[in-house]
Motif scaffolding. Structure first.
Motif, mmCIF file in Angstrom:
data_model
loop_
_atom_site.group_PDB
_atom_site.id
_atom_site.type_symbol
_atom_site.label_atom_id
_atom_site.label_comp_id
_atom_site.label_asym_id
_atom_site.label_seq_id
_atom_site.Cartn_x
_atom_site.Cartn_y
_atom_site.Cartn_z
ATOM 1 N N GLU A 32 -9.262 -4.401 5.262
ATOM 2 C CA GLU A 32 -9.490 -5.721 4.551
ATOM 3 C C GLU A 32 -8.558 -5.659 3.858
ATOM 4 O O GLU A 32 -7.492 -5.062 3.824
ATOM 5 C CB GLU A 32 -10.579 -5.169 3.658
ATOM 6 N N ASP A 33 -8.659 -7.035 2.747
ATOM 7 C CA ASP A 33 -7.023 -7.029 1.847
ATOM 8 C C ASP A 33 -7.347 -5.618 1.378
ATOM 9 O O ASP A 33 -8.154 -5.621 0.426
ATOM 10 C CB ASP A 33 -7.094 -8.927 1.455
ATOM 11 N N TYR A 34 -5.551 -5.554 0.283
ATOM 12 C CA TYR A 34 -5.734 -4.112 -0.672
ATOM 13 C C TYR A 34 -4.655 -4.016 -0.409
ATOM 14 O O TYR A 34 -3.626 -3.900 -0.689
ATOM 15 C CB TYR A 34 -5.812 -2.473 0.608
ATOM 16 N N LEU A 35 -4.174 -5.384 -0.983
ATOM 17 C CA LEU A 35 -2.847 -6.054 -1.751
ATOM 18 C C LEU A 35 -3.066 -6.765 -2.774
ATOM 19 O O LEU A 35 -3.871 -7.142 -3.116
ATOM 20 C CB LEU A 35 -1.738 -6.865 -0.850
ATOM 21 N N VAL A 109 4.554 -7.150 1.641
ATOM 22 C CA VAL A 109 3.589 -6.966 2.929
ATOM 23 C C VAL A 109 5.232 -7.040 3.977
ATOM 24 O O VAL A 109 6.372 -8.153 4.055
ATOM 25 C CB VAL A 109 3.327 -8.211 2.584
ATOM 26 N N PRO A 136 1.304 -3.182 3.162
ATOM 27 C CA PRO A 136 0.493 -4.542 3.703
ATOM 28 C C PRO A 136 0.602 -3.886 5.378
ATOM 29 O O PRO A 136 2.684 -4.740 4.885
ATOM 30 C CB PRO A 136 -0.108 -4.760 2.486
ATOM 31 N N ILE A 186 -4.277 -7.405 12.503
ATOM 32 C CA ILE A 186 -4.222 -6.811 11.202
ATOM 33 C C ILE A 186 -3.347 -5.623 11.416
ATOM 34 O O ILE A 186 -3.352 -4.626 13.115
ATOM 35 C CB ILE A 186 -5.616 -6.124 11.224
ATOM 36 N N ARG A 189 -4.473 -3.401 5.713
ATOM 37 C CA ARG A 189 -3.864 -3.629 4.471
ATOM 38 C C ARG A 189 -4.314 -5.401 4.073
ATOM 39 O O ARG A 189 -4.376 -5.202 2.724
ATOM 40 C CB ARG A 189 -3.439 -2.643 3.011
ATOM 41 N N VAL A 190 -5.063 -5.215 5.505
ATOM 42 C CA VAL A 190 -4.442 -6.733 5.338
ATOM 43 C C VAL A 190 -5.298 -7.519 5.734
ATOM 44 O O VAL A 190 -5.704 -6.357 7.445
ATOM 45 C CB VAL A 190 -3.645 -7.490 6.020
ATOM 46 N N SER A 191 -6.685 -8.038 5.989
ATOM 47 C CA SER A 191 -7.696 -8.742 6.371
ATOM 48 C C SER A 191 -6.897 -9.885 7.747
ATOM 49 O O SER A 191 -5.941 -10.322 7.833
ATOM 50 C CB SER A 191 -8.587 -10.068 6.003
ATOM 51 N N THR A 194 -6.102 -13.647 5.954
ATOM 52 C CA THR A 194 -5.019 -12.933 5.481
ATOM 53 C C THR A 194 -3.398 -13.294 6.074
ATOM 54 O O THR A 194 -2.401 -13.825 5.551
ATOM 55 C CB THR A 194 -4.847 -12.292 4.382
#
Length: 227
Positions: A32-35, A109, A136, A186, A189-191, A194
């Motif tokens: 999932e997005d964690y940035l 990123v 990420p 993926i 830390r990035v969906s 995204t």
């Protein structure tokens, strides 16, 4: 850029041990997005010299809004792990880590030339690198390692989900009309949503997104100078 002072695991391992590490580390991948705010994006490209005995990793950091280069670094390292499909991170990551260590600051990123979770054990080099550095990452591969997908429309931004064993592990993304799609997955830390958006926002009319294209270009130019 500081890296872990105590390596999370050794690189000098057997292929069987390497696969066991991948099975263990796949559980650490955050899908999932964690940035936070994305101000810089980097691309990393790995090439080989001297008949594959020496690996060369180039990292180019760009301003995300303008896609203009801010920093370029390159490292070379003797290869110790054999070429085995599905275990490329054990062959390429040591030199990538040496290259990243030269950066003055972390990119927000990192786009990696290779697979993320679109991998038989769901831990390709983009995921492995992301977990190791806690950064990420997005996997952007030029070829498919696992899975199947429906035909992708021939227009920039079109994509189809990549399925493997009933699971969506990535996407086939058309970055430019008239060229083959790239395979986005993926990293860490990035969906996937995204990841696809990031790759398209980094596209400048070429098949590869700009950070990866410039990293490859930089590495190739450096190699020519050395010859």
């Amino acid at each position: 850029m500081p890296l872990p002072s105590i390596p999370p695991h050794p690189w000098d391992v057997s292929p069987e041990a390497a696969m066991a590490i991948q099975h263990q580390w796949r559980e650490r991948v955050i899908r999932e997005d964690y940035l936070g705010e994305i101000r810089t994006v980097a691309g990393v490209d790995v090439g080989f010299e001297d008949g594959g005995r020496v690996a060369r990793a180039a990292v180019v950091v760009l301003d995300f809004s303008a896609l203009e280069p801010r920093q370029k670094v390159l490292a070379r390292k003797v290869v110790t792990f054999p070429y085995i499909p599905g275990l490329l991170s054990f062959r390429e990551m040591p030199v990538i880590l040496e290259s990243l260590a030269q950066l003055s600051e972390w990119p927000d990123v990192l786009l990696v030339d290779g697979q993320g979770i679109a991998h038989p054990r769901r831990l390709g080099i983009a995921s492995h690198l992301g977990v190791w550095c806690d950064i990420p990452t997005v996997g952007v591969a030029k070829s498919r390692l696992v899975g199947q997908h429906a035909p992708v429309e021939d227009q920039p931004g079109a994509w189809q989900p990549l399925y493997d064993q009933g699971e969506v592990v990535g996407a086939a993304l058309r970055t430019r009309s008239g060229v083959k799609p790239v395979y986005v997955s993926i990293g860490h830390r990035v969906s996937l949503e995204t990841a696809l958006d990031l790759v398209m926002r980094c596209a400048r009319g070429f098949r590869l997104p700009e950070p990866l294209r410039l990293a490859h270009q930089f590495a190739s130019q450096f190699e020519k100078v050395q010859k």
